[in-house]
Each structure stands twice: as C-alpha cells, then as structure tokens.
Design a protein around this motif. Structure first.
Motif, short mmCIF file in Angstrom:
data_model
loop_
_atom_site.label_atom_id
_atom_site.label_comp_id
_atom_site.label_asym_id
_atom_site.label_seq_id
_atom_site.Cartn_x
_atom_site.Cartn_y
_atom_site.Cartn_z
N LYS A 95 16.40 27.87 7.54
CA LYS A 95 16.36 26.88 8.47
C LYS A 95 15.70 27.51 9.93
CE LYS A 95 20.86 25.20 6.67
NZ LYS A 95 22.02 25.06 7.13
N VAL A 96 15.02 26.55 10.59
CA VAL A 96 14.46 26.60 12.01
C VAL A 96 15.04 25.80 12.55
CG1 VAL A 96 12.68 27.37 13.41
CG2 VAL A 96 12.56 27.87 10.97
N ASN A 97 15.63 25.80 13.82
CA ASN A 97 16.22 24.82 14.68
C ASN A 97 15.85 25.10 16.28
OD1 ASN A 97 18.14 24.64 12.16
ND2 ASN A 97 18.85 23.21 13.50
N LEU A 98 15.72 23.71 16.74
CA LEU A 98 15.49 23.71 18.18
C LEU A 98 16.94 24.20 18.77
CD1 LEU A 98 13.56 20.55 18.67
CD2 LEU A 98 12.67 22.63 19.00
N THR A 99 16.74 24.80 20.05
CA THR A 99 17.94 24.78 20.85
C THR A 99 18.19 23.80 21.85
OG1 THR A 99 17.23 26.38 22.47
CG2 THR A 99 18.10 27.16 20.26
N ASN A 100 17.03 23.23 22.33
CA ASN A 100 17.25 22.12 23.45
C ASN A 100 17.79 20.81 22.79
OD1 ASN A 100 15.08 19.85 23.22
ND2 ASN A 100 14.12 21.58 22.49
N LYS A 101 18.34 19.98 23.67
CA LYS A 101 19.16 19.13 23.08
C LYS A 101 18.46 17.61 23.16
CE LYS A 101 22.33 21.64 22.01
NZ LYS A 101 22.79 22.08 20.61
N MET A 102 17.30 17.73 23.64
CA MET A 102 16.44 16.54 24.17
C MET A 102 15.69 16.21 23.00
SD MET A 102 16.99 16.07 27.18
CE MET A 102 18.55 16.25 27.17
N LEU A 103 14.99 17.08 22.24
CA LEU A 103 14.28 16.70 21.01
C LEU A 103 13.20 15.75 20.84
CD1 LEU A 103 17.53 16.19 18.63
CD2 LEU A 103 16.35 18.37 19.40
N PHE A 104 12.43 16.23 22.19
CA PHE A 104 10.81 15.57 22.32
C PHE A 104 10.23 16.46 22.93
CE2 PHE A 104 13.68 14.06 25.64
CZ PHE A 104 13.16 14.38 26.79
N SER A 105 8.92 16.37 23.24
CA SER A 105 7.84 17.13 23.33
C SER A 105 7.89 18.23 24.53
CB SER A 105 6.48 16.35 23.38
OG SER A 105 6.13 15.76 22.08
N TYR A 106 8.02 17.77 25.76
CA TYR A 106 7.98 18.67 27.03
C TYR A 106 9.25 19.81 26.70
CZ TYR A 106 7.23 19.98 31.74
OH TYR A 106 6.78 20.79 33.12
N PRO A 107 10.31 19.33 26.55
CA PRO A 107 11.36 20.24 26.08
C PRO A 107 11.17 21.20 25.04
CG PRO A 107 12.49 18.28 26.63
CD PRO A 107 10.96 17.86 26.38
N GLY A 108 10.40 20.65 24.09
CA GLY A 108 10.15 21.44 22.88
C GLY A 108 9.19 22.49 23.15
N TYR A 109 8.06 22.09 23.91
CA TYR A 109 7.01 23.15 24.31
C TYR A 109 7.69 24.19 25.29
CZ TYR A 109 3.67 20.18 21.53
OH TYR A 109 2.94 19.80 20.65
N ASN A 110 8.34 23.61 26.09
CA ASN A 110 8.89 24.58 27.16
C ASN A 110 9.73 25.63 26.46
OD1 ASN A 110 9.89 25.59 30.01
ND2 ASN A 110 11.88 25.07 28.70
N GLU A 111 10.35 25.28 25.59
CA GLU A 111 11.29 26.09 24.85
C GLU A 111 10.56 26.96 23.75
OE1 GLU A 111 14.67 26.04 21.02
OE2 GLU A 111 14.45 24.50 22.45
N ILE A 112 9.27 26.81 23.45
CA ILE A 112 8.34 27.41 22.44
C ILE A 112 7.82 28.45 23.47
CG2 ILE A 112 6.04 27.53 21.44
CD1 ILE A 112 6.97 24.64 20.23
N LEU A 113 7.37 28.04 24.54
CA LEU A 113 6.62 29.10 25.52
C LEU A 113 7.42 29.99 26.39
CD1 LEU A 113 3.78 26.57 26.14
CD2 LEU A 113 3.48 28.32 24.77
N THR A 114 8.61 29.50 26.55
CA THR A 114 9.50 30.41 27.41
C THR A 114 10.69 31.01 26.77
OG1 THR A 114 11.25 28.57 28.07
CG2 THR A 114 8.95 28.82 29.41
#
Length: 363
Positions: free
Chosen positions: A101-120
């Motif tokens: 399993k690979v999961n996001l930790t942000n709760k927005m689940l769309f692009s800007y929050p996702g890329y911010n999480e990946i990059l920061t």
C-alpha cells in the motif's frame, strides 16, 4: 613573480576542476509523476469493466491492443516499460492485491496538495486546499537542492500543468520551470525553437494542460544541453482525459507515457553524465475512483471519492535492489521527498525535511 602567479592560477584551476568533478559524481535523480493514474491500471492493466462500459468508444481497438490472457499480460501490454524493465531491474510499490500500500497523507486528494506532499515531504491541508495559482509557501526539495553547493544551478522542473511555477515557487526558489504552454527560453537550439513554434499548432485540448509530448521533449532537450542533476517531470494528460470521461484516451495516454519514460531511460543509458549514476522515481499525485457509482467514479478524485488516497511508486537506479513487486508493506507519499534528499546525499535538517525515508536497498 609571473611563475608564482602561474602556479597559483594552476592550483586554483585544479581545485575548481576537483570540486566540479566531485559534484558531478554525486547521484542524479529524475522524479516523474503521472497525474491521477490509479494503482489498478498500473498493476492489473486495462480495466475490463470500464472497457465494456459507456465510457469507451473504441472497445474493439482497445481490446485488440491491451487485452491478453491474464492480468500479468494485460499490464505488460498497457505499460511495457514498467513490466519489462522496472519490474525486472527495480521496484514497484502499491499493488494492494499483494497488500502493498502507498497512501497520501494529505486529506484533499487532488493535485496541488498531492504535488506539495510529493515535493516537500509534508501535507499542508490548512494552506493548500485548492488548485489555485498561489505561490507555495512551503520549500520543495527542488528549492533545497538549488541552495546546496553540489546542486545549485543543476535543478529544473517541467510540467504539462500550468500551476507548477506556483507549486515550485520559481520566483523564490530560482528553479527554472517550464510548464503549461510556456516556451523554452535562453540560448535555444534548433529543436527547442521548433518546439516553441509548434506546441500551439498541435490541438489545444485544455488551456491549462499541454500535451505531454511537448513537456517530455522540452525536458529531454534541457537535459541534453544542461545536464541538471535533479529533474522533476510531470505528465498530465491522464488526469484530464479521465475527468472528461474518455477512457479510450486515458488508456492510450497511459500507454504513451510509459513509452516516454522508456525513451528518457534509454537516453540516460547513452549519456555518460547520467549513465550508471541516475535514479528514476515515478509516482502519482492522487488516486481516483474504481468504477461508475457516485462516490467511487473513476473519473473523479477528492475527499468524497473512495480510493483517491491510494497511490503507487516505482524506482530504478544503480543501488536499487531489483526486487520487482513489493508485498505486505505500508508506504506514504510524504516519504518520497526525504528519500530523494537522502539519495542525493544532501545534508538537510530534519525540521526542514522529514527523515522518514524509504529503503530501496532492501528486498
């Protein structure tokens, strides 16, 4: 006196060349994202339920090209580079059928929050809760690298989506970013001039997202010319075709993007600067729904869509254990940035970048 001056100049030149050689032997990383690509498509191949549903106009064509006799054959037909190269020489994480399993930790689940999480390496739901063109207050790994001696001026970002200058905060970070329908700038070669001329002559399907082939070619030409040591490339077509409900184009775009990544990897193997010293890390900014029901539509993602928090991860590189598909694990998207930082041998304070890395040297 002249002799002493020559000796001093020679010594300075030697030190300069030594430092440059040391910098060039530091690892290179190409971080790639495929916008909104589901783990199901990567690990099980074409979705036969969607293939036979109302979202598909070219059922016979897709069936002939992407349907084999097993899941394993289907996924190889859809993404041959992933399954003929990465699965054999690298690692693939996120097959939930194998409890990976690979999961996001942000709760927005769309692009800007996702890329911010990946990059920061951090979710920021309080401040990043839209896709608006707002300059990111958070510092990305690209910006961090651009402030270090080994990587300063050797970082670049390319994206099909026109919000990336804001996500990367190109004004503050000093990282060159080419995204959306931006032209290449500076001392351009003939190929870059040609790309500038034709990118709007091709069909403009979405004003905010250009066709991925242009993003790919701009990035590749920049790499050939400037040899950046950290490159971020984001392909975007898949998400927009999915939002538009075009399963045919979503599927073909995913297949084409796999070929673009293969082309990039083949280039890396032929360039002495990158060969045997480059890691390629591939992921997505969010998942999406599984089917056609409200709350789980494959066309959608976001907080109200089941499965949108589920992502995946792939990696190739000189010290990566060639273990193929992972099993029985839980990884998170916020681990990607610190893993890149560690791979680059950057000494970064844990307050600036979390230390929750992924060990790709393990089976």
């Amino acid at each position: 006196m002249k002799t002493l001056l020559r000796i001093l100049l020679a010594a300075m030149l030697f030190v300069s060349l030594t430092i440059k050689a040391q910098q060039d032997t530091n690892p290179n990383v190409i971080l790639i994202t495929l916008d909104g690509v589901r783990w199901q498509d990567v690990f099980t191949g074409i979705d036969t339920n969607l293939l036979n549903g109302s979202y598909t106009q070219d059922k016979d064509g897709l069936t002939e090209k992407f349907v084999g006799n097993s899941i394993e054959e289907n996924r190889t037909l859809l993404m041959p580079f992933f399954w003929n190269t990465i699965a054999k020489k690298g690692q693939l994480h996120g097959n939930r059928n194998k409890n990976s399993k690979v999961n996001l930790t942000n709760k927005m689940l769309f692009s800007y929050p996702g890329y911010n999480e990946i990059l920061t390496g951090k979710a920021d739901d309080e401040n990043i809760n839209s896709n608006d063109k707002i300059y990111n207050k958070n510092v990305t790994l690209l910006e961090l690298a651009n402030t270090t001696e080994a990587y300063e001026g050797k970082v670049a970002g390319f994206g099909s989506w026109d919000v990336f200058p804001f996500i990367i905060n190109d004004k503050r970070s000093g990282v060159p970013v080419n995204a959306g329908y931006m032209d290449a700038t500076g001392d351009l070669n003939d190929r870059e001039l040609f790309l500038n001329e034709i990118q709007r002559q091709a069909p403009v399907i979405w004003e905010s997202v250009r066709l991925d082939v242009f993003t790919h070619q701009y990035a590749k030409e920049y790499m050939k010319k400037n040899h950046p040591k950290l490159v971020f490339i984001s392909y975007g077509e898949t998400d927009d075709f999915a939002h538009d409900g075009h399963f045919d184009f979503y599927t073909k775009s995913l297949h084409n993007t796999d070929a673009l990544i293969a082309d990039l990897w083949n280039y890396v193997q032929t360039d002495s600067f990158y060969k045997d010293n480059t890691y390629v890390i591939i992921t997505t900014d969010h998942g999406r729904g599984e089917g056609i029901e409200e709350g789980s539509k494959w066309t959608s993602h976001g907080i109200d869509v089941a499965g949108a928090e589920q992502t995946w991860l792939a990696i190739l590189g000189p010290t990566v254990t060639a273990s193929g598909e992972a099993v029985n694990e839980q990884l998170y998207t916020n681990q990607i940035a610190p893993t890149v930082v560690k791979t680059l041998n950057m000494n970064v304070d844990s307050n600036t970048m979390p230390a929750n890395t992924i060990d790709f040297k393990r089976p």
